[in-house]
Each structure stands twice: as C-alpha cells, then as structure tokens.
Design a protein around this motif. Sequence first.
Motif, short mmCIF file in Angstrom:
data_model
loop_
_atom_site.label_atom_id
_atom_site.label_comp_id
_atom_site.label_asym_id
_atom_site.label_seq_id
_atom_site.Cartn_x
_atom_site.Cartn_y
_atom_site.Cartn_z
N LEU A 148 41.92 -17.51 31.72
CA LEU A 148 42.55 -16.99 30.50
C LEU A 148 43.87 -17.70 30.22
O LEU A 148 44.19 -18.01 29.07
CB LEU A 148 42.78 -15.47 30.63
N LEU A 149 44.61 -17.98 31.29
CA LEU A 149 45.89 -18.69 31.10
C LEU A 149 45.66 -20.09 30.53
O LEU A 149 46.38 -20.55 29.65
CB LEU A 149 46.64 -18.77 32.45
N ASN A 150 44.60 -20.74 31.03
CA ASN A 150 44.25 -22.09 30.54
C ASN A 150 43.88 -22.02 29.05
O ASN A 150 44.32 -22.86 28.25
CB ASN A 150 43.07 -22.63 31.36
N GLN A 151 43.13 -20.98 28.68
CA GLN A 151 42.77 -20.83 27.26
C GLN A 151 44.02 -20.58 26.42
O GLN A 151 44.16 -21.11 25.32
CB GLN A 151 41.81 -19.66 27.10
N PHE A 152 44.91 -19.74 26.95
CA PHE A 152 46.16 -19.45 26.23
C PHE A 152 46.93 -20.74 25.98
O PHE A 152 47.40 -21.00 24.87
CB PHE A 152 47.00 -18.46 27.08
N VAL A 153 47.03 -21.57 27.01
CA VAL A 153 47.75 -22.85 26.90
C VAL A 153 47.08 -23.74 25.85
O VAL A 153 47.75 -24.35 25.02
CB VAL A 153 47.82 -23.56 28.28
N ASN A 154 45.76 -23.79 25.88
CA ASN A 154 45.03 -24.63 24.93
C ASN A 154 45.31 -24.21 23.48
O ASN A 154 45.57 -25.06 22.62
CB ASN A 154 43.52 -24.58 25.18
N TYR A 155 45.26 -22.90 23.25
CA TYR A 155 45.53 -22.40 21.89
C TYR A 155 46.98 -22.68 21.49
O TYR A 155 47.26 -23.08 20.36
CB TYR A 155 45.25 -20.90 21.79
N CYS A 156 47.90 -22.47 22.43
CA CYS A 156 49.32 -22.71 22.13
C CYS A 156 49.52 -24.17 21.75
O CYS A 156 50.23 -24.47 20.79
CB CYS A 156 50.19 -22.39 23.35
N ARG A 157 48.91 -25.07 22.50
CA ARG A 157 49.07 -26.50 22.22
C ARG A 157 48.56 -26.83 20.82
O ARG A 157 49.18 -27.59 20.08
CB ARG A 157 48.31 -27.33 23.26
N PHE A 158 47.42 -26.25 20.48
CA PHE A 158 46.84 -26.51 19.16
C PHE A 158 47.79 -26.02 18.07
O PHE A 158 48.09 -26.73 17.11
CB PHE A 158 45.47 -25.82 19.03
N LEU A 159 48.28 -24.77 18.24
CA LEU A 159 49.15 -24.19 17.21
C LEU A 159 50.47 -24.96 17.12
O LEU A 159 50.99 -25.19 16.04
CB LEU A 159 49.42 -22.71 17.53
N CYS A 160 51.00 -25.35 18.28
CA CYS A 160 52.25 -26.12 18.30
C CYS A 160 52.10 -27.39 17.47
O CYS A 160 52.97 -27.71 16.66
CB CYS A 160 52.60 -26.52 19.73
N ASP A 161 51.00 -28.10 17.67
CA ASP A 161 50.79 -29.38 16.99
C ASP A 161 50.46 -29.19 15.51
O ASP A 161 50.99 -29.89 14.66
CB ASP A 161 49.65 -30.15 17.66
N HIS A 162 49.55 -28.27 15.24
CA HIS A 162 49.06 -28.16 13.87
C HIS A 162 49.98 -27.37 12.94
O HIS A 162 50.03 -27.65 11.76
CB HIS A 162 47.64 -27.58 13.86
N LEU A 163 50.66 -26.37 13.48
CA LEU A 163 51.58 -25.62 12.63
C LEU A 163 53.01 -26.12 12.78
O LEU A 163 53.91 -25.62 12.11
CB LEU A 163 51.52 -24.12 12.97
#
Lengths: 267, 336
Positions: free
Chosen positions: B219-234
């Motif tokens: 779950l932590l890995n998924q959280f990091v993946n989503y955060c990275r996406f949002l950081c870059d795209h937003l």
Amino acid sequence: MASSCKIETGMQLLARLTKQQNIEKFYPVLFENGPRPGEVIELYSESNINPLLIDIICEALLPSCFGDLKISIIYFNCNGNFNYDSLLSCMSYKISTYVSENKTTQNCNDNKINELVKKMLSNIFIAEIYDASQFYISIHNLERVFLEHSNIAMIIVDTITAFYWSEQAHKICKMDTYTKKILQIIQKVCKDHKLSILYTRPEHFSSSKDSIEAFEPCNQFPVLEKVNYRIQVVPTKDESIYNINIRTHKSLIQRTLYMDQDKVDWI
Amino acid sequence: MQKISIIEHTLLTENVLKRLANRRILTILDFLNEDVDKISCAAKITIPQVLDIRNQIFDKYSAPVLCGLILLERHLNKCLNTGIESINTMLNEGVPIGHITELCGLANSGKTQLCHQLAVNCVKHTENTVLYIDTKGDFSAKRIQFLLHSYKKSYKEMAEIMFKIKVTRIWNMEELIELLQNLKKGTIVLNKLSMIIVDSLPCLMLQHLGEESKIGLALLNQFVNYCRFLCDHLQICVVCVNVQTRWVDQDLVELEDEKKHYSTSFQEPTYVEKQNRCLGKYWQHIPALVLLLDKNPLLDNEVDDNTIRQLSLSVLTSNSKVLKQCNLTLSSTGVR
C-alpha cells in the motif's frame, strides 16, 4: 499494419543490427575498457547515488568534438528523484572544465556552452514511470523507441526495484528473483540492439545480506539475467567520501570518490 | 497487471479473448511477453493485426519518451514559497514542486503546528488550494482561525482563506489510496491545488506493523506511485509527516587496550541513543527532501504569558546527516 512499423530490406536490417553505437572505454575509472554492448551494470548503495549517476550520464553525452563518444541514452525514471537542475549544472561544469583545460579548443563563451548543453540534452530520452504496469509496457515499447532513435546505446533504469512492493500480494517473490525477472525482460527486448544496461537498486534490496565478495560472480560476457559489473557505493565516516567497490568477472577494484549534492570527484 | 480485456480494440472480440485465455494469455503483460507469431496462431488473427493491438497498448499505456530538452523547461527551479523566510532561505526558495518532502521529528516537536502554518501560508496571499489529509484527527480549524486572527484578518478574509484549505480525515491506507486515485482520475478536482499535506503517514502504516503478508508495504508503494504522478502532473508538492523514533541501545565496549588479550575481557555497558525515521527501509529513499524538526526546550522563553518555543529545522541527507539547519520559533501566533 500500423503506420509506426518500419518496413526494411535485409540490407537495412543488417545495417541496423550491426551499426551499433560504441560505448567502450566509457567512464574508464569504473569500466576500464568497457562496457561492451549488451553488458549489464548494477549500481547499488544505501546512500543517494544520484550525483554519480548524473556524472555517468554527462560523461556519456559529452559531444564528440570534445574527443568523447556521441551516444544517446534512454533513462527510465522510476523513483522520481532525478534532479534535472543538477544534470544541467553538471553538463555546464563538464564543458567549462574541458574548455579551460584545453585552451586550443575554439572559443567557448556562455552562449556556446548553452548550445552544447542543449546538444547534450537532445541525446537523452527520459521516460517517467509511475506504476508497475506502465514500467513493463514501457520496456516492451523500447522496440519502437529504438526504431525512432537508433543511436541509443545505453538504457538506465533508476530504480529497477521501485515497484517491487506494489506487485507483492500474499506470496512474496524473492528480491533477487524479482530483479532478475525484470532484467530478463529488458534483455529480451534489447537483445537485437545490444545496448548496455545500467540499473540501480538500494543496497538493502537483496535476498543475500552478504558482502559484495560473496555475491554471485559477475559474468565475462553478456548472459541473460547475469550482471557484468557490480558497483557498490559505500559511505564512509567522512560525509562526502565514498568507497567504491567495482566487481567484474576477474577482479574487485576499490576506488575512492568525493561526492556531494553538486559535485563528483575521483580521488 | 491489467486484464487484456480492458483494451478496446475491434479485433479483440469475445472469441479472440477466449482463445487467448485458453493459452493463459490473460493480462496485457502476458500478451506482450508472448511471441507475436504464437499469439497470431493462438488467437487466429494475422501478425499485422497482433502488431496493431500491440501498438495500441503502447500508445495508451506506455510512458511517453521525452527528449531531455523538453524536460529541461518543465523542471527548472520550481519551489513553493513556505511563507517562512528562514525555511525559504535554507531550501533555496521553498519546498520543491514535483517531489515528495518528508517532515519528521520526535513526538511533540511541532510537526502538526508547522503543517498548519504551511497550509495557511500557502493559501494566504494566493489563489492556491491546499489539501490537508488528517490521519490523527487533530487538525484544528480553531488553530487556523487563531493564526489568521494574529495576522489581523477580517472574518471575511479568514473565511476566504480557510475555504482554500480542504481538510479530509482518513483512517487507513486503503482510503488514502482511493483519495489519491480519484485525484489522478479527475473524479475529485481541486482548483489550483498546490500542496498535499499528509499528517501523518505512520498513523496509517503502523496499522500494518508486523503483518507477514507485507500488505502495508504494498500500500505504501502504491501511495508513493500516486503521489509521484500527482506531483508531476499537477505540479504540486506533497509533504508527508513522519515520526522519528528514539531507541536506547546497550552497547558493550571493550575498554582494555586492543593489543592486550586477557582470557576474560573486561567489558562495561554503554548506552547509545539512536534516532530513526519511521516507515522502514523502503521509505528511506523515497522523499526528495527530508526535513527534521527538533525542539530546544532549554531556549524556550515566556513573553507576556506567551511561551515562545525554539525549534530547529534541518535538511537531512540520505545517511541522516544534517546538511543545513535553520531556527524557528513557535508561539501562539504561529511558526516563524
């Protein structure tokens, strides 16, 4: 057939498969005369090794007019911590250093340096990867990328283990097995193009807790799932000094490196 | 890995999918891993048709390969002003946009106070929005109001500012991931989102402590993946609060000269205090920036019945060594 698929004659195919960009004698402090096409380099540490990675990328991208090799690199950014500002600074620094050390070279003002930096940047291709599925599909997509950019000579995966935990359900795959599985997929896709593969992993990410000497030996030639260079970056008590252990099939070489956030110097 | 059936392609009919399933080609990865001619035989479609499906998969699901020149324009020197001068100076303008920042410290070191302050400062003079993910249930609207009151804001201005701080309470990792997933998909849209504050991550992760299945790490890995996406795209920054733990280890140190060897060596116990960042080894390399907040109780003072606490904020290296440091004060008027 899809429009992006190239139709080529046997001669063209032969030329494409044989005219490989040569990256031998690249970064000799780590690789001596190598790495040869198809070889695999593992770079691992418990510390942040981004400055070293950036230094390696810059050395690879230095334009040929400076006596270095002109190749392209594809960089898989899986951990999101790649610092593009540092890459840019490192490129400018390397060009300026080279110019000041070789006064015979043509005049190099700031504009010329910026131009060369842009030239270097045009030779790096970056794929930002956000999850495991995208990672695997992007590896397979390399087939198409190589058709567009035939001068790519090295693929860098930073970090190969970035999506390990998100792929583990109730049955956990051994860490080494996982790394080998990914490496195998990359090697299969890249086999015709004979690219060098450099990947990073955190030091703790290993099924074996043994020291570098006890690891599976490195291979002399490129072989599926096998590593040819195993490079360990070990922090010392001195904050910016690192010991580098370079393992090849024949030897274990130790070097010392000064590395801070902006600079890398071999001692 | 996604099922092959999610691909919308005219050639992937029910019959073709059945034939592929018979050959155990169920996911997109199975499809890509298999040789083109074998798929062609198995699914009874032509090789160009298989290649067409592959190309559609690549177009839709692979990461775009960008030239370094394009990325240069995108990533140059982007920081979010924290509104606290000493932090901005230490971090060269502010918290890096496009990256995960960790704010860690011992219990009661002022992490939540600093998060409240960051949230206020981020929206105070801008149109920005902050998403405050409260996992401990201690986000205090009163505290925010008090901070704004100290800036002499009118009630209308206070309301406008508080409206831009979106607070959500999350009690487990699954909920957190669902929230981020909705932000990624666009089912939740926050206008001019500039920062996500997760206060705090260990609260959710410690629920999975000791699990053999390591679901927590997944779950932590998924959280990091989503955060990275949002950081870059937003183009936002994500600030995650982490807890520092303090351990006292008993080390046995030989006091005798090493050159002398006795049959029974004389040993005396010494106690070494070790401070660790919580969340385990996987997390250690995730944040691009690690900030350690520490209190200096000896320097605290009182002015007009108002206790002014002295804090220090440090930038840590990946080896947990202090790289830079600045001093902060915490009082009823906030963190400065």
